[in-house]
Design a protein around this motif. Structure first.
Motif, PDB file in Angstrom:
ATOM      1  N   TYR A 220      14.450  -1.506  -6.466  1.00 14.71           N
ATOM      2  CA  TYR A 220      13.822  -2.231  -7.562  1.00 14.71           C
ATOM      3  C   TYR A 220      14.889  -2.786  -8.505  1.00 14.71           C
ATOM      4  CZ  TYR A 220       9.315  -0.125  -6.318  1.00 14.71           C
ATOM      5  OH  TYR A 220       8.170   0.257  -5.655  1.00 14.71           O
TER       6      TYR A 220
ATOM      7  N   VAL B  14      11.418  -6.735  -9.673  1.00 11.89           N
ATOM      8  CA  VAL B  14      11.632  -7.228  -8.310  1.00 11.89           C
ATOM      9  C   VAL B  14      11.734  -6.020  -7.398  1.00 11.89           C
ATOM     10  CG1 VAL B  14      13.248  -8.434  -6.793  1.00 11.89           C
ATOM     11  CG2 VAL B  14      12.772  -9.333  -9.085  1.00 11.89           C
ATOM     12  N   ARG B  15      11.046  -6.073  -6.254  1.00 17.58           N
ATOM     13  CA  ARG B  15      11.140  -5.007  -5.269  1.00 17.58           C
ATOM     14  C   ARG B  15      11.677  -5.576  -3.969  1.00 17.58           C
ATOM     15  NH1 ARG B  15       5.810  -3.434  -4.332  1.00 17.58           N
ATOM     16  NH2 ARG B  15       5.788  -4.957  -2.630  1.00 17.58           N
ATOM     17  N   ASP B  16      12.803  -5.048  -3.499  1.00 18.10           N
ATOM     18  CA  ASP B  16      13.414  -5.494  -2.237  1.00 18.10           C
ATOM     19  C   ASP B  16      13.580  -7.004  -2.208  1.00 18.10           C
ATOM     20  OD1 ASP B  16      13.589  -2.880  -1.386  1.00 18.10           O
ATOM     21  OD2 ASP B  16      11.714  -2.937  -0.265  1.00 18.10           O
ATOM     22  N   GLY B  17      13.998  -7.573  -3.334  1.00 20.94           N
ATOM     23  CA  GLY B  17      14.295  -9.000  -3.405  1.00 20.94           C
ATOM     24  C   GLY B  17      13.111  -9.895  -3.722  1.00 20.94           C
ATOM     25  N   GLU B  18      11.892  -9.335  -3.814  1.00 21.16           N
ATOM     26  CA  GLU B  18      10.701 -10.136  -4.073  1.00 21.16           C
ATOM     27  C   GLU B  18      10.145  -9.823  -5.461  1.00 21.16           C
ATOM     28  OE1 GLU B  18       9.342 -12.500  -2.233  1.00 21.16           O
ATOM     29  OE2 GLU B  18      10.864 -12.286  -0.663  1.00 21.16           O
ATOM     30  N   PRO B  19       9.985 -10.847  -6.336  1.00 22.27           N
ATOM     31  CA  PRO B  19       9.368 -10.607  -7.648  1.00 22.27           C
ATOM     32  C   PRO B  19       7.933 -10.114  -7.473  1.00 22.27           C
ATOM     33  CG  PRO B  19      10.460 -12.753  -7.578  1.00 22.27           C
ATOM     34  CD  PRO B  19      10.415 -12.253  -6.170  1.00 22.27           C
ATOM     35  N   ILE B  20       7.584  -9.026  -8.187  1.00 21.64           N
ATOM     36  CA  ILE B  20       6.235  -8.483  -8.038  1.00 21.64           C
ATOM     37  C   ILE B  20       5.498  -8.353  -9.363  1.00 21.64           C
ATOM     38  CG2 ILE B  20       6.735  -7.236  -5.900  1.00 21.64           C
ATOM     39  CD1 ILE B  20       7.057  -4.687  -7.572  1.00 21.64           C
TER      40      ILE B  20
ATOM     41  N   ASP C 230       3.947   0.799  -9.629  1.00 23.29           N
ATOM     42  CA  ASP C 230       3.770   0.160  -8.327  1.00 23.29           C
ATOM     43  C   ASP C 230       3.082   1.160  -7.402  1.00 23.29           C
ATOM     44  OD1 ASP C 230       3.937  -1.768  -6.416  1.00 23.29           O
ATOM     45  OD2 ASP C 230       6.094  -1.601  -6.072  1.00 23.29           O
TER      46      ASP C 230
ATOM     47  N   GLU D 108      10.828  -8.652 -15.960  1.00 22.77           N
ATOM     48  CA  GLU D 108      10.444  -8.946 -14.581  1.00 22.77           C
ATOM     49  C   GLU D 108      10.839  -7.769 -13.708  1.00 22.77           C
ATOM     50  OE1 GLU D 108      10.997 -12.753 -11.731  1.00 22.77           O
ATOM     51  OE2 GLU D 108      12.855 -11.643 -12.111  1.00 22.77           O
TER      52      GLU D 108
END
Length: 416
Positions: A177, A150-156, A166, A148
């Protein structure tokens, strides 16, 4: 071989400057342009732990990349149930030593470190950035089946590939990240944090990507165990092997606090804990590692009356397997510290600590999931030293001190 693990439309998505991808091919990190052709790169800085590269695409787009390397990872093996039972029986037959002074038991000094063999280093993670894209690649672990991002706390993104791209990022912007690997049961194996800054618009002055978090002096590491309660009441689990059975209204002292980021005075601060291990790697003196081992007193109460104070011996903590260079430091912490009133149980863990001058700190091993464990690293990439959290591990119950809960994997990685 797939060059890219996935593509995500991010903030400010557009069809602007060309993105690049990065992938490992037989242990070598290779960078590719959007048409699939390999990009010729130039090494701008190199140590055994980090190689920095730069390149320019035919259209003028700048690329900067970093490849991280380290010695083979062979973490301590978690004990079997038979070994757990044998350790408990040994403590009951010959209870561990303790002090009765009412003071902490502390040991500090410098341990000699073996030189690191550069030939042992192998790449395990790589990153590449342009003004509007970030690409990552990593070496797969045997247990990992999914990943998984995650970028800045958000799963992407999530998937099974070991590369990720990205695109459409904003130029000259900081991003954080996290890349996490998972086993077949869905349990996380390791999380790597990767702070990056996209390059500025073409024509602007650029600050070299490396050393992004280069440590000018040294890196510090802290592993502490603590009990958040003020008191721990006696029950069957805590009385077994304690000599307190059928003695009502008895309790042990805790540390009466929650998670605590270390202050500047650490390891000589006033934060309460059950045990503390502090390590410091001086990058300009790679022949030894400074350490401080500390165990706090335990108080036994009946009601509100203090009966006795004992301190488990710091000899239950050892720091071994030390190796250092000017950019890497490794050590193993073996920890078996009892409640000095309860020989049957012990706060137990064994971890390998790996510190890199580029700002990466890894902790890999196992623990009994009791009490709370907290792990911190001290970085210097802003002109001042500061502590950041590496891991905060919960308490699953004091009966786990006897090994009744088995062991739990510890696999943590942070970069700042």
């Amino acid at each position: 071989m797939a060059l890219v693990g996935g593509t995500v439309g991010a903030a400010n998505a557009n069809s602007g400057p060309e993105a690049v991808s990065i992938a490992f091919d037989e242990g070598v990190a290779r960078i590719f342009s959007e048409d699939g052709s390999e990009v010729a790169t130039q090494i701008t800085e190199e140590t055994e732990a980090e190689t920095t590269l730069e390149a320019t695409l035919s259209g003028g787009e700048a690329i900067e990349a970093v490849v991280y390397a380290g010695p083979p990872l062979a973490p301590p093996v978690a004990p079997t149930q038979a070994e757990i039972d044998a350790a408990r029986d040994a403590r009951l037959e010959a209870p561990p030593e303790y002090l009765t002074t009412g003071e902490s038991d502390r040991e500090e000094g410098v341990l000699e470190a073996a030189a690191v063999d550069d030939a042992d280093f192998a790449p395990f993670f790589a990153e590449a950035v342009t003004s509007t894209s970030a690409a990552f690649a990593w070496v797969d672990s045997d247990e990992a089946t999914a990943y998984e991002v995650v970028r800045d706390g958000e799963p992407i993104w999530e998937g099974t590939a070991t590369e990720f791209l990205d695109e459409g990022l904003i130029a000259g912007t900081d991003f954080l990240y996290e890349v996490t690997s998972f086993d077949a049961q869905g349990k996380s194996i390791i999380t790597r944090t990767i702070p990056i800054t996209t390059l500025g618009e073409r024509g602007e002055n650029q600050t070299s990507m490396s050393p992004m978090t280069y440590q000018p002096y040294g890196t510090a590491y802290l592993y502490r165990t603590f009990i958040p309660d003020n008191r721990v009441s006696m029950d069957l689990a805590t009385t077994w092997g304690c000599g307190q059975a059928f003695k009502p209204n008895r309790s042990f002292s805790g540390d009466d606090r929650s998670w605590a980021t270390p202050p500047a005075s650490t390891p000589f601060d006033l934060t309460t804990y059950r045990s503390s291990v502090f390590l410091y790697a001086n990058w300009d003196s790679p022949d030894g590692m400074s350490y401080v081992k500390d165990v706090s007193p335990t108080k036994l109460y009946e009601g509100n009356s203090l009966i006795e104070t004992r301190t488990a011996s710091v000899n239950g903590i050892s720091v071994t397997n030390l190796q250092m260079s000017g950019s890497f430091a490794g050590a193993r912490i073996n920890h078996e510290v009892t409640n000095p009133f309860c020989a049957a149980g012990a706060i137990s863990y064994s971890v390998d600590v790996r510190m890199y001058r580029n700002g990466l700190i890894e902790t890999v091993g196992w623990r009994y999931p009791v009490p709370r464990h907290e792990i911190y690293g001290r970085w210097n990439n802003t002109g001042a030293e500061f502590w950041r959290t590496i891991g905060q591990l919960s308490n699953q119950g004091f009966h786990c001190l006897t090994g009744a809960c088995g062991s739990e994997t510890v696999n943590l990685s942070k970069t700042y």
